[in-house]
Write a protein that holds these residues in place. Structure first.
Motif, PDB file in Angstrom:
ATOM      1  N   THR A 215       0.838  -1.205   0.000  1.00 29.87           N
ATOM      2  CA  THR A 215       0.000   0.000   0.000  1.00 29.87           C
ATOM      3  C   THR A 215       0.868   1.248   0.000  1.00 29.87           C
ATOM      4  O   THR A 215       1.775   1.376   0.832  1.00 29.87           O
ATOM      5  CB  THR A 215      -0.919   0.022   1.238  1.00 29.87           C
ATOM      6  N   ASN A 216       0.607   2.157  -0.940  1.00 34.35           N
ATOM      7  CA  ASN A 216       1.370   3.394  -1.012  1.00 34.35           C
ATOM      8  C   ASN A 216       1.217   4.194   0.276  1.00 34.35           C
ATOM      9  O   ASN A 216       0.159   4.179   0.910  1.00 34.35           O
ATOM     10  CB  ASN A 216       0.918   4.230  -2.209  1.00 34.35           C
ATOM     11  N   VAL A 217       2.260   4.919   0.637  1.00 34.29           N
ATOM     12  CA  VAL A 217       2.253   5.667   1.897  1.00 34.29           C
ATOM     13  C   VAL A 217       1.099   6.668   1.964  1.00 34.29           C
ATOM     14  O   VAL A 217       0.590   6.963   3.046  1.00 34.29           O
ATOM     15  CB  VAL A 217       3.617   6.365   2.113  1.00 34.29           C
ATOM     16  N   ALA A 218       0.664   7.149   0.807  1.00 37.13           N
ATOM     17  CA  ALA A 218      -0.459   8.100   0.790  1.00 37.13           C
ATOM     18  C   ALA A 218      -1.769   7.456   1.219  1.00 37.13           C
ATOM     19  O   ALA A 218      -2.709   8.153   1.596  1.00 37.13           O
ATOM     20  CB  ALA A 218      -0.620   8.698  -0.606  1.00 37.13           C
ATOM     21  N   GLU A 219      -1.823   6.128   1.175  1.00 39.66           N
ATOM     22  CA  GLU A 219      -3.055   5.408   1.490  1.00 39.66           C
ATOM     23  C   GLU A 219      -2.986   4.634   2.804  1.00 39.66           C
ATOM     24  O   GLU A 219      -3.980   4.015   3.205  1.00 39.66           O
ATOM     25  CB  GLU A 219      -3.386   4.430   0.356  1.00 39.66           C
ATOM     26  N   LEU A 220      -1.851   4.643   3.473  1.00 36.77           N
ATOM     27  CA  LEU A 220      -1.742   3.924   4.741  1.00 36.77           C
ATOM     28  C   LEU A 220      -2.590   4.608   5.812  1.00 36.77           C
ATOM     29  O   LEU A 220      -2.578   5.832   5.943  1.00 36.77           O
ATOM     30  CB  LEU A 220      -0.283   3.869   5.205  1.00 36.77           C
ATOM     31  N   SER A 221      -3.309   3.818   6.583  1.00 36.83           N
ATOM     32  CA  SER A 221      -4.118   4.370   7.671  1.00 36.83           C
ATOM     33  C   SER A 221      -3.223   4.782   8.832  1.00 36.83           C
ATOM     34  O   SER A 221      -2.040   4.414   8.888  1.00 36.83           O
ATOM     35  CB  SER A 221      -5.112   3.321   8.159  1.00 36.83           C
ATOM     36  N   ALA A 222      -3.789   5.530   9.760  1.00 35.71           N
ATOM     37  CA  ALA A 222      -3.035   5.926  10.953  1.00 35.71           C
ATOM     38  C   ALA A 222      -2.554   4.706  11.716  1.00 35.71           C
ATOM     39  O   ALA A 222      -1.426   4.688  12.239  1.00 35.71           O
ATOM     40  CB  ALA A 222      -3.904   6.809  11.844  1.00 35.71           C
TER      41      ALA A 222
ATOM     42  N   VAL B 249       9.868  10.322   3.305  1.00 33.94           N
ATOM     43  CA  VAL B 249       8.654   9.698   2.797  1.00 33.94           C
ATOM     44  C   VAL B 249       8.621   9.964   1.295  1.00 33.94           C
ATOM     45  O   VAL B 249       8.597  11.119   0.855  1.00 33.94           O
ATOM     46  CB  VAL B 249       7.399  10.283   3.472  1.00 33.94           C
ATOM     47  N   ALA B 250       8.645   8.892   0.514  1.00 28.12           N
ATOM     48  CA  ALA B 250       8.640   9.021  -0.950  1.00 28.12           C
ATOM     49  C   ALA B 250       7.203   9.052  -1.437  1.00 28.12           C
ATOM     50  O   ALA B 250       6.632   8.042  -1.822  1.00 28.12           O
ATOM     51  CB  ALA B 250       9.403   7.867  -1.580  1.00 28.12           C
ATOM     52  N   SER B 251       6.623  10.231  -1.425  1.00 26.06           N
ATOM     53  CA  SER B 251       5.204  10.369  -1.727  1.00 26.06           C
ATOM     54  C   SER B 251       4.965  10.439  -3.234  1.00 26.06           C
ATOM     55  O   SER B 251       5.881  10.721  -4.016  1.00 26.06           O
ATOM     56  CB  SER B 251       4.649  11.633  -1.066  1.00 26.06           C
ATOM     57  N   PRO B 252       3.703  10.236  -3.663  1.00 29.46           N
ATOM     58  CA  PRO B 252       3.345  10.401  -5.074  1.00 29.46           C
ATOM     59  C   PRO B 252       2.804  11.786  -5.388  1.00 29.46           C
ATOM     60  O   PRO B 252       2.260  12.009  -6.473  1.00 29.46           O
ATOM     61  CB  PRO B 252       2.244   9.346  -5.243  1.00 29.46           C
ATOM     62  N   ILE B 253       2.959  12.718  -4.465  1.00 27.60           N
ATOM     63  CA  ILE B 253       2.417  14.063  -4.658  1.00 27.60           C
ATOM     64  C   ILE B 253       3.002  14.688  -5.935  1.00 27.60           C
ATOM     65  O   ILE B 253       4.214  14.686  -6.142  1.00 27.60           O
ATOM     66  CB  ILE B 253       2.726  14.959  -3.444  1.00 27.60           C
ATOM     67  N   GLY B 254       2.143  15.229  -6.774  1.00 25.11           N
ATOM     68  CA  GLY B 254       2.587  15.875  -8.006  1.00 25.11           C
ATOM     69  C   GLY B 254       2.797  14.920  -9.162  1.00 25.11           C
ATOM     70  O   GLY B 254       3.157  15.351 -10.259  1.00 25.11           O
ATOM     71  N   LYS B 255       2.552  13.645  -8.956  1.00 25.78           N
ATOM     72  CA  LYS B 255       2.678  12.668 -10.042  1.00 25.78           C
ATOM     73  C   LYS B 255       1.287  12.427 -10.630  1.00 25.78           C
ATOM     74  O   LYS B 255       0.831  11.294 -10.780  1.00 25.78           O
ATOM     75  CB  LYS B 255       3.301  11.371  -9.522  1.00 25.78           C
ATOM     76  N   VAL B 256       0.628  13.531 -10.930  1.00 29.46           N
ATOM     77  CA  VAL B 256      -0.723  13.531 -11.498  1.00 29.46           C
ATOM     78  C   VAL B 256      -0.782  14.625 -12.561  1.00 29.46           C
ATOM     79  O   VAL B 256       0.107  15.476 -12.652  1.00 29.46           O
ATOM     80  CB  VAL B 256      -1.793  13.809 -10.407  1.00 29.46           C
ATOM     81  N   GLU B 257      -1.847  14.625 -13.348  1.00 27.04           N
ATOM     82  CA  GLU B 257      -1.985  15.673 -14.353  1.00 27.04           C
ATOM     83  C   GLU B 257      -2.248  17.022 -13.696  1.00 27.04           C
ATOM     84  O   GLU B 257      -2.984  17.119 -12.706  1.00 27.04           O
ATOM     85  CB  GLU B 257      -3.113  15.337 -15.340  1.00 27.04           C
ATOM     86  N   VAL B 258      -1.669  18.045 -14.267  1.00 23.92           N
ATOM     87  CA  VAL B 258      -1.766  19.388 -13.703  1.00 23.92           C
ATOM     88  C   VAL B 258      -3.182  19.947 -13.807  1.00 23.92           C
ATOM     89  O   VAL B 258      -3.511  20.942 -13.142  1.00 23.92           O
ATOM     90  CB  VAL B 258      -0.740  20.316 -14.391  1.00 23.92           C
ATOM     91  N   SER B 259      -4.038  19.315 -14.595  1.00 27.27           N
ATOM     92  CA  SER B 259      -5.415  19.792 -14.758  1.00 27.27           C
ATOM     93  C   SER B 259      -6.265  19.595 -13.502  1.00 27.27           C
ATOM     94  O   SER B 259      -7.318  20.227 -13.356  1.00 27.27           O
ATOM     95  CB  SER B 259      -6.090  19.064 -15.930  1.00 27.27           C
ATOM     96  N   LEU B 260      -5.812  18.742 -12.590  1.00 31.34           N
ATOM     97  CA  LEU B 260      -6.555  18.554 -11.338  1.00 31.34           C
ATOM     98  C   LEU B 260      -6.521  19.840 -10.524  1.00 31.34           C
ATOM     99  O   LEU B 260      -5.558  20.604 -10.588  1.00 31.34           O
ATOM    100  CB  LEU B 260      -5.948  17.405 -10.529  1.00 31.34           C
ATOM    101  N   PRO B 261      -7.539  20.108  -9.716  1.00 29.48           N
ATOM    102  CA  PRO B 261      -7.568  21.338  -8.917  1.00 29.48           C
ATOM    103  C   PRO B 261      -6.363  21.434  -7.974  1.00 29.48           C
ATOM    104  O   PRO B 261      -5.828  20.408  -7.525  1.00 29.48           O
ATOM    105  CB  PRO B 261      -8.868  21.215  -8.118  1.00 29.48           C
ATOM    106  N   VAL B 262      -5.966  22.645  -7.672  1.00 30.51           N
ATOM    107  CA  VAL B 262      -4.839  22.872  -6.761  1.00 30.51           C
ATOM    108  C   VAL B 262      -5.040  22.108  -5.458  1.00 30.51           C
ATOM    109  O   VAL B 262      -4.127  21.463  -4.933  1.00 30.51           O
ATOM    110  CB  VAL B 262      -4.670  24.380  -6.468  1.00 30.51           C
TER     111      VAL B 262
END
Length: 283
Positions: free
Chosen positions: A46-53, A73-86
Motif C-alpha cells: 500500500t502506497n504511503v499516501a493510502e496507509l491508515s493511521a 517519505v517518498a510520496s506520489p504528490i505531483g505525479k498527477v496531471e496538472v489539470s486537477l484542482p490545486v
C-alpha cells in the motif's frame, strides 16, 4: 592523508519497497547492507499516501524495533496531471505530512505534474508554479521540506525546468532530490549539464544509474549517469546528506519500481564500491 583523499561520510538509505512489500523484510535487507535509515514509499503493498493511521503506527513500531530511522517519505504528490484542482494535491499532502510526522522525518519527496496529451511544457508552466507554490507554503507551515525529484515526463524533468521551479517558488521548504538516472532518460548528461546549475538546491541524493541508449536502469557506476563525477563533486562541495538507493533493477511502474533482495544487494555493493573509490564512508 591529503585533503583530496580525506574521507567524508554520506548517510546510506534506500527505498524499502524495492526490496519486498513486507516492512520486516525491507528492514532486514537495509540493515544487512549497513544502512541505519530507510525511505518509505509503500508498505504491505500500500502506497504511503493510502496507509491508515493504524498502519503507519505499526510501520513505525516495526522500524523502531529494528533500529531503523526514516530518511524520507517518498510520496506520489505531483505525479498527477496538472489539470486537477490545486486543492487535490494540497489535501493529499496534508495526509502525507501527518505520515511524515508519525515516521519522524522532515523530508517528503514530490513531483511537478504531468501535462495532458497534446499540451506542451510551456503551456502548463503557470499552473505548475501555482501548485508547487501552494505545496511549498503548506510544507513551510508544517515545518517539513519537500524534495522535488526530476522524474521523466513531469514539468521538472530537465535541469533548466527544475531551476525554473526552484527560482519561481523560491522557498526553503522546496529543495531537490537529485536522480542521475532520470536525467539520463530524458537525454541529459546529469553532471555535465545540470550539476553546477542545481547544486545550490540539492539536498538529497537518490542513487540510480541508467544507459543513455536504452534508458535501462543499471547499478551505480555502470551506466551513463556520471555517478562518479557527481559523488566526487558532492564530496568536494561538503555534502553530508542522504544517499538513498532506488535501484529499479527488476521492474518500474507508475508509482515506483522493484528490485528484490538479491538485486538490491547488488546495487548496494556497486554503490559502496563507487563510494570507496572516492573515499566516502557510508554510515
Amino acid at each position: 592523508m591529503t585533503t583530496a583523499s580525506a574521507s567524508t561520510t554520506f548517510t546510506l538509505s534506500g527505498f524499502g519497497d524495492e526490496v519486498d512489500p513486507n516492512p520486516e523484510v525491507q528492514a532486514a535487507v537495509l540493515l544487512a547492507i549497513g544502512a541505519k535509515h530507510i525511505e518509505v514509499r509503500s508498505a504491505w503493498g500500500t502506497n504511503v499516501a493510502e496507509l491508515s493511521a493504524e498502519q503507519l503506527a505499526e510501520l513505525k513500531a516495526v522500524l523502531d524495533a529494528k533500529g531503523l530511522k526514516v530518511s524520507a517519505v517518498a510520496s506520489p504528490i505531483g505525479k498527477v496531471e496538472v489539470s486537477l484542482p490545486v486543492e487535490h494535491e494540497v489535501q493529499r499532502l496534508r495526509r502525507i505530512i501527518e505520515a511524515a510526522k508519525t515516521l519522524d522525518t522532515k523530508y517528503i519527496r514530490i513531483f511537478s505534474f504531468y501535462r495532458a496529451a497534446g499540451q506542451s511544457q510551456e503551456e502548463i508552466r503557470e499552473d505548475v508554479m501555482t501548485r508547487m507554490a501552494a505545496l511549498a507554503a503548506l510544507a513551510a507551515e508544517a515545518g517539513v521540506v519537500l524534495l522535488h525529484e526530476n522524474e521523466k515526463g513531469i514539468y521538472g524533468d530537465t535541469p533548466e525546468r527544475v531551476l525554473d521551479i526552484m527560482k519561481s517558488v523560491d522557498s526553503q521548504s522546496l529543495r531537490l532530490a537529485w536522480d542521475n538516472a532520470n536525467f539520463v532518460q530524458v537525454g541529459v548528461k546529469p553532471f555535465t549539464d545540470g550539476y553546477a546549475m542545481l547544486r545550490p538546491y540539492l539536498e538529497y541524493f537518490q542513487v540510480k544509474d541508467a544507459l543513455a541508449g536504452s534508458g535501462e536502469v543499471v547499478p551505480a557506476g555502470q551506466g551513463d549517469g556520471e555517478l562518479k563525477e557527481t559523488i566526487a563533486a558532492l564530496k568536494a562541495d561538503g555534502y553530508r546528506g542522504f544517499a538513498s538507493l532506488e535501484p529499479h533493477l527488476a521492474s518500474a511502474h507508475e508509482l515506483g519500481g522493484f528490485s528484490g533482495p538479491v538485486a538490491f544487494g547488488s546495487a548496494a555493493r556497486a554503490f559502496a564500491e563507487l563510494a570507496a573509490t572516492n573515499h566516502i564512508d557510508l554510515i
